[in-house]
Design a protein around this motif. Structure first.
Motif, PDB file in Angstrom:
ATOM      1  N   ARG B   7       0.842  -1.208   0.000  1.00 21.53           N
ATOM      2  CA  ARG B   7       0.000   0.000   0.000  1.00 21.53           C
ATOM      3  C   ARG B   7       0.871   1.251   0.000  1.00 21.53           C
ATOM      4  N   LEU B  10       2.248   1.859  -3.400  1.00 23.61           N
ATOM      5  CA  LEU B  10       1.209   2.376  -4.306  1.00 23.61           C
ATOM      6  C   LEU B  10       0.935   3.856  -4.038  1.00 23.61           C
ATOM      7  N   VAL B  11       0.852   4.199  -2.751  1.00 25.52           N
ATOM      8  CA  VAL B  11       0.546   5.597  -2.400  1.00 25.52           C
ATOM      9  C   VAL B  11       1.701   6.501  -2.818  1.00 25.52           C
ATOM     10  N   ARG B  14       1.852   7.247  -6.356  1.00 22.70           N
ATOM     11  CA  ARG B  14       0.596   7.807  -6.882  1.00 22.70           C
ATOM     12  C   ARG B  14      -0.125   6.819  -7.805  1.00 22.70           C
ATOM     13  N   TYR B  16      -2.616   4.951  -7.327  1.00 26.52           N
ATOM     14  CA  TYR B  16      -4.087   4.945  -7.270  1.00 26.52           C
ATOM     15  C   TYR B  16      -4.696   5.906  -8.293  1.00 26.52           C
ATOM     16  N   TYR B  17      -3.862   6.807  -8.821  1.00 23.91           N
ATOM     17  CA  TYR B  17      -4.374   7.746  -9.818  1.00 23.91           C
ATOM     18  C   TYR B  17      -4.342   7.163 -11.233  1.00 23.91           C
ATOM     19  N   CYS B  18      -3.800   5.949 -11.375  1.00 22.50           N
ATOM     20  CA  CYS B  18      -3.659   5.345 -12.712  1.00 22.50           C
ATOM     21  C   CYS B  18      -5.029   5.233 -13.387  1.00 22.50           C
ATOM     22  N   GLU B  44      -1.550  -2.383 -12.493  1.00 16.53           N
ATOM     23  CA  GLU B  44      -2.941  -2.828 -12.324  1.00 16.53           C
ATOM     24  C   GLU B  44      -3.018  -4.090 -11.458  1.00 16.53           C
ATOM     25  N   LEU B  47      -2.508  -3.172  -7.926  1.00 13.56           N
ATOM     26  CA  LEU B  47      -3.694  -2.442  -7.440  1.00 13.56           C
ATOM     27  C   LEU B  47      -4.851  -3.395  -7.151  1.00 13.56           C
ATOM     28  N   GLU B  48      -4.948  -4.442  -7.949  1.00 13.60           N
ATOM     29  CA  GLU B  48      -6.058  -5.387  -7.781  1.00 13.60           C
ATOM     30  C   GLU B  48      -5.788  -6.435  -6.718  1.00 13.60           C
ATOM     31  N   SER B  75      -1.569  11.064 -15.224  1.00 13.01           N
ATOM     32  CA  SER B  75      -1.901  11.098 -13.797  1.00 13.01           C
ATOM     33  C   SER B  75      -0.676  11.313 -12.928  1.00 13.01           C
TER      34      SER B  75
END
Lengths: 151, 408
Positions: B7, B10-11, B14, B16-18, B44, B47-48, B75
């Motif tokens: 997490r 990912l944060v 950035r 999550y803006y993908c 992806e 993220l999933e 993004s």
């Protein structure tokens, strides 16, 4: 290789290198105990990276042990091995090791005594390097010497 | 624990803006040659919630971290940072990229990080007694004080490349000497560190954060002890690492510049003039770390043009430049070679007599690709570093073009 007893790594080929180490074992000749034999099919498969990895792992000496130049079973190792050894020595020197810590010996199966002497020299050099005495003296004494070529 | 780390990666990137627009994959030099390679799918899948599967994918190591994708991402996803973080996580699962050069480079980096042997890395300097430099710590023969207020030339791994890549005809030691010649010409007597370590760039980008931090701390201590108030680098990777990644570790580094910026500023301010080189048409390859990572595109071009060289741009240049095909000494393979051949083809298409780079590693990779090709290959082209050309002008060399000296 423990930190206390840092070893000597011997990269030996499948042929003369291996038989020469075997010969020392068969004669029950004494040689330093912390020798770690690493078998490669031919020194022509070596790269300076392998030598550096041995030094990184804590080896105080590295010996490349292979067939005489004109007797390589694969016919490839002459110039390449000389180059790899030269590169390894130069890189080790840059890193602050002594040039004598990386040796190349080309041997026939009757050269066991010579190899035993080289291993002792590497161990002696190690004891000089280890002024702190963390195992170098043990290496140099060569006690308990029936190391096996089979590793 | 793993979930938290994923997490955070990912944060911080950035991710999550993908928008899943796919511009990253469309612009990726690796994806052009590897149909299954997709930075978009890598992001992806993490993220999933399929981080574990993603870690085992080649995409984690195949990425060049060249940041071509970041230039186009609408993004602002920081894919380079993301891949670096994911590599760190992969390492916790004992997953690593394909080793190159027999692991020699990782081994010397780790030996330097351990640091129990003072190096003998200054032979390149002693080879030319006319060079003016101050060694830190001072040698007894120099009998001098410290480098306080001085300019530190961070040499990088050039002396090591000189040994490992001699067969490619790279003159790494000479590049280090050329940098000192240029600094001397600008009136600077640089400080060089007798026991400088690798900057750690490659361990960092291989995801070995601990190894990187060990090297960084040693260099930070050495730089602080030298008292230098300015650092100049020749290698763009050292530049990025010292200027960005050491401060990110909490290290205090004096201002860092790339030597090309330093020379450019001196010329623009009229403090120095560069010589004029014999007429030649050259093309300039932007190294990813100098260009997209650090935003330095114009300085090397300005220097080349200041010496009277005609500059021809490749089809992809500046922010759109093609990477030299490999980074962090990992995962070199057929795709790397294909990218290198593409790049050399672009260089030849300009009609240039010479390809100029600003990164020793780009030069190594491009020379390596040429080694695999016939000598009269349609992509073979002589390569030199920009600093060698500046030194050539100072020494009034008669030609700038040196044929590729590649052992075959």
């Amino acid at each position: 290789m423990s930190k206390e007893r840092r070893g000597i790594v011997v990269f030996h080929c499948n042929w003369a290198g291996r038989h020469t180490l075997d010969e020392i074992g068969r004669r029950k000749a004494r040689y330093p105990t912390d020798v770690v034999p690493m078998q490669v099919s031919c020194l022509g498969r070596m790269h300076a990276g392998l030598v550096l990895k041995a030094l990184e792992a804590g080896a105080v000496g590295v010996l490349m042990l292979g067939c005489p130049e004109d007797e390589c079973r694969f016919g490839t190792d002459g110039a390449w091995v000389a180059r790899v050894h030269a590169e390894a020595v130069q890189l080790a020197r840059l890193l602050g090791f002594q040039e004598e810590q990386v040796r190349l010996e080309r041997v026939g199966p009757q050269d066991g005594e010579r190899v035993r002497r080289v291993l002792s020299e590497l161990a002696d050099a190690a004891s000089l390097l280890d002024s702190g005495g963390d195992g170098g003296a043990g290496l140099a004494s060569g006690d308990g010497g029936e190391g096996s070529a089979q590793g | 624990m793993m979930e938290d780390a994923v997490r955070r990666a990912l944060v911080e990137a950035r991710a999550y803006y993908c928008l899943s627009c796919g511009k990253c994959t469309a612009s990726c030099p690796v994806a052009r040659h590897e149909a299954g390679f997709s930075p978009r799918r890598l992001v992806e899948s993490v993220l999933e919630g399929h981080a574990e599967e993603a870690l085992a994918q080649g995409a984690v190591w195949g990425c060049l971290t060249c940041l071509r994708c970041e230039m186009l991402c609408p993004s602002g996803v920081r894919l380079g940072d993301f891949v670096r973080a994911v590599r760190g996580l992969a390492r916790t699962r004992d997953l690593t990229g394909l080793c190159t050069h027999g692991g020699a480079i990782e081994a010397w980096m780790r030996i330097m990080a351990r640091g129990d042997h003072p190096q003998r890395r200054l032979d390149w300097l002693w080879a030319d007694p006319s060079l003016e430099a101050q060694v830190w710590p001072p040698l007894s023969s120099q009998g001098e004080g410290d480098g306080k207020g001085g300019v530190l030339f961070f040499v990088g791994c050039l002396p090591y490349y000189q040994v490992l890549f001699a067969d490619l005809g790279i003159e790494a030691d000479e590049m280090a000497r050329d940098a000192v010649r240029v600094l001397n010409h600008l009136g600077v007597r640089p400080v060089v560190l007798a026991d400088e370590r690798c900057c750690g760039h490659d361990l960092l980008w291989q995801g070995d954060f601990e190894g990187f931090a060990r090297l960084a701390r040693k260099n930070l201590d050495l730089i602080a002890a030298s008292g230098a108030e300015q650092v100049v680098t020749l290698c763009p990777e050292c530049y990025r690492t010292l200027a960005r990644d050491y401060p990110a570790l909490g290290g205090r580094v004096p201002p860092v510049v790339h030597l090309s910026e330093w020379v450019t500023q001196a010329v623009r301010e009229g403090r120095a003039s560069l010589g004029v080189l014999p007429e030649a048409r050259v093309t300039y390859h932007d190294p990813c770390r100098l260009g997209r990572h650090m935003g330095v595109y114009e300085a090397p071009r300005f220097v080349l043009q200041s010496m009277g060289l005609e500059l021809a741009e490749m089809a992809h240049s500046r922010g759109a430049a093609l990477c030299c095909g490999t980074s962090a000494w990992t995962h070199c393979g057929a795709t790397s070679k294909a990218i290198q051949v593409d790049r050399l083809g672009e260089a030849r298409a300009t009609g240039a007599d010479l390809l100029v780079t600003a990164c020793p590693k780009c030069q190594i990779h491009l020379r390596c690709a040429m080694k695999d090709l016939p000598a009269d290959s349609e992509v073979s082209i002589p390569i030199r570093d920009w600093v060698s050309l500046v030194a050539a002008a100072l020494m009034e060399e008669k030609t700038v073009v040196v044929e590729p000296a590649v052992a075959r």
